[in-house]
Scaffold this active site. Structure first.
Site, mmCIF file in Angstrom:
data_model
loop_
_atom_site.group_PDB
_atom_site.id
_atom_site.type_symbol
_atom_site.label_atom_id
_atom_site.label_comp_id
_atom_site.label_asym_id
_atom_site.label_seq_id
_atom_site.Cartn_x
_atom_site.Cartn_y
_atom_site.Cartn_z
ATOM 1 N N HIS B 38 -15.082 -108.921 -63.107
ATOM 2 C CA HIS B 38 -15.558 -107.746 -63.846
ATOM 3 C C HIS B 38 -15.368 -107.934 -65.350
ATOM 4 O O HIS B 38 -16.237 -107.582 -66.144
ATOM 5 C CB HIS B 38 -14.809 -106.483 -63.396
ATOM 6 C CG HIS B 38 -15.494 -105.748 -62.290
ATOM 7 N ND1 HIS B 38 -15.343 -106.092 -60.977
ATOM 8 C CD2 HIS B 38 -16.353 -104.701 -62.307
ATOM 9 C CE1 HIS B 38 -16.069 -105.284 -60.230
ATOM 10 N NE2 HIS B 38 -16.701 -104.430 -61.004
ATOM 11 N N LYS B 103 -11.332 -99.255 -52.247
ATOM 12 C CA LYS B 103 -10.438 -98.291 -51.604
ATOM 13 C C LYS B 103 -9.565 -97.666 -52.669
ATOM 14 O O LYS B 103 -9.241 -98.303 -53.669
ATOM 15 C CB LYS B 103 -9.584 -98.972 -50.533
ATOM 16 C CG LYS B 103 -8.545 -99.937 -51.085
ATOM 17 C CD LYS B 103 -7.617 -100.435 -50.005
ATOM 18 C CE LYS B 103 -6.663 -101.510 -50.514
ATOM 19 N NZ LYS B 103 -5.453 -100.947 -51.133
#
Lengths: 283, 185
Positions: B38, B103
């Site tokens: 990222h 999550k």
């Protein structure tokens, strides 16, 4: 003085790691079955059903239960009348770790703290293992192992309270840690609470508390009562499986308590995810 | 709470019908990226350079799989904790990505970006890596192989089960679910 061959330790460690990576321990599986039964939220119930189905697939097809196969954490009790022939015990455990993680197709998750470079090609595959040694009577070596994932480790905390904080202060602190964690550590979790000792003793105790089988109760009735109180309070938080909302946020709370300094009350909270992969062997 | 079957790339029409708590079975191509990837992808966006894949309608899966066993496309592949991507996700959504799978809770900036850019944050069951890995039909490293498990992979999924955590209206299943079951002292 009993002698154990270096390679015997390597093989034993390798085998326990490979087994634990794919086969959820019976105590954890049973605790999850009970949690699924008791869970009031249909969404959390479905999550626990998926977790159990995952455990069945992993066992049958020998696939890792989770992609986070953890850092390898060991508590090792070495008898005073035993020695390793052909090398250091620490090296044997590290070699077994490297072989187990490689041959089991488990993940290499160790890295350098700042460059984040994976250490698999420099230091070794998923090395170093985290090893806590103790010396005990006898001529055996007792090795406890757990795969410790990052998600649950990241929510763990420690604090040294003033003695007046007492049990109420500790219960509030444990609740605060678990409440802030929410679904991040993959509930339903196991909560290890280390009390007393020094700062680091409390931390290590909270880690070791996670190795205890889930169905066991604390040998000290006072601590057993405190565990039950904490478990009740945690499950009242409503976090549920994977944070979806529900009544079973924790499977168990385990306390390890130690004598401490007259000025301090150290407390450490270490969390283990629902995939509580732990085992132990005696050589 | 409804169940949908969707195929990537996703459109705003796909995402706007979803409500926090819905179950979705995802099909098609998904891209994997964790912290390190990222960081590099967002740096490319900020420098105006080309990305290793097309962000438009894409779903990014926060996962670092185990190595595949011989004959398998991928190893175990469950979600990692998502908050570590919070500082990057709004930029990804702003530049065309329509969904993320991970999550754990997200910060307000990510939830706001889901509303502004019709994005969805999906939750997959953490620790169900063997089950989820089986729904991945193919996997190919397309960028940053040196990151090992953190490399960017192009994966093809079939009926990959996820739950809508944050929808395009600002709802959050973690808050809704917890409020329902919390027992106040």
């Amino acid at each position: 003085m009993r002698e154990i061959e270096f390679d015997v330790v390597v093989k034993a460690v390798k085998n326990m790691i490979m087994h634990c990576g794919t086969d959820l321990p019976q105590d954890t599986y049973m605790a999850l079955e009970e949690a699924m039964e008791a869970e009031k939220s249909p969404v959390s119930k479905e999550v626990i059903r998926q977790i159990l189905e995952n455990a069945d697939i992993a066992k049958d097809e020998k696939r890792p239960l989770c992609q986070d196969t953890g850092l390898a954490v060991f508590f090792v009790n070495v008898g005073e009348e035993v020695r390793i022939n052909g090398g250091l015990l620490r090296d044997a455990i590290n070699k077994g770790t490297e072989e187990g993680y490689t041959e089991g197709y488990l993940r290499a998750s160790t890295c350098e703290p700042f460059s984040r470079a994976n250490l698999k090609d420099t230091l070794g595959y998923n090395l170093p293992a985290i090893i806590h040694f103790d010396i005990v009577l006898g001529d055996k070596i007792d090795i406890e192992y757990a795969a410790k994932g990052g998600g649950s480790e990241n929510v763990s905390r420690a604090r040294v309270f003033p003695p007046a904080a007492g049990k109420d202060g500790i219960v509030e602190y444990v609740k605060e840690v678990i409440s802030d964690a929410g679904g991040n550590p993959c509930p339903p979790i196991t909560v290890g609470v280390g009390i007393g000792g020094t700062f680091e003793k409390a931390c290590i105790s909270s880690k070791h508390a996670l190795f205890r089988d889930l169905e066991t109760t604390n040998e000290d009735p006072e601590m057993a009562e405190l565990e039950a109180r904490m478990l009740h309070e945690i499950n009242n938080l409503g976090i549920g499986a994977m944070g979806m909302g529900g009544t079973k946020t924790a499977l168990a709370v385990h306390i390890e308590s130690n004598p401490c300094h007259i000025a301090s009350l150290p407390v450490s909270v270490n969390v283990q995810c629902h995939s509580s992969r732990h085992t132990h062997i005696t050589i | 709470m409804a169940t949908y079957t969707l195929t990537t790339p996703l459109t705003a029409e796909d995402t706007k019908q979803l409500v926090a708590g819905d179950t979705v079975l995802l099909n098609g191509t998904i891209f994997t990226a964790r912290d390190a990837a990222h960081s590099r992808l967002v740096a490319l966006i900020e420098a105006g350079e080309e990305l290793p894949f097309d962000l438009e309608g894409s779903i990014i899966y926060f996962v670092g799989p185990t190595p595949p066993k011989p004959g398998d496309p991928i190893g175990s592949a469950g979600p990692t904790t998502s908050y570590r991507m919070d500082s990057f996700s709004p930029t990804m959504l702003k530049n065309g990505s329509k969904g993320m799978i991970g999550k754990g809770k997200r910060n307000q900036a990510v939830k706001d970006a889901c509303v502004e850019y019709d994005g969805i944050y999906f939750g997959a069951t953490g620790g169900a890596g063997a089950l989820l890995g089986k729904q991945i039909r193919s996997a190919e490293v397309i960028a940053y192989p040196e990151l090992g498990p953190e490399a960017v992979r192009k994966i093809t999924v079939e009926d990959f089960p996820v739950t809508v955590v944050n929808d395009t209206k600002g709802n959050d299943i973690y808050q809704i679910g917890r409020a329902k079951y919390e027992v106040k002292a």
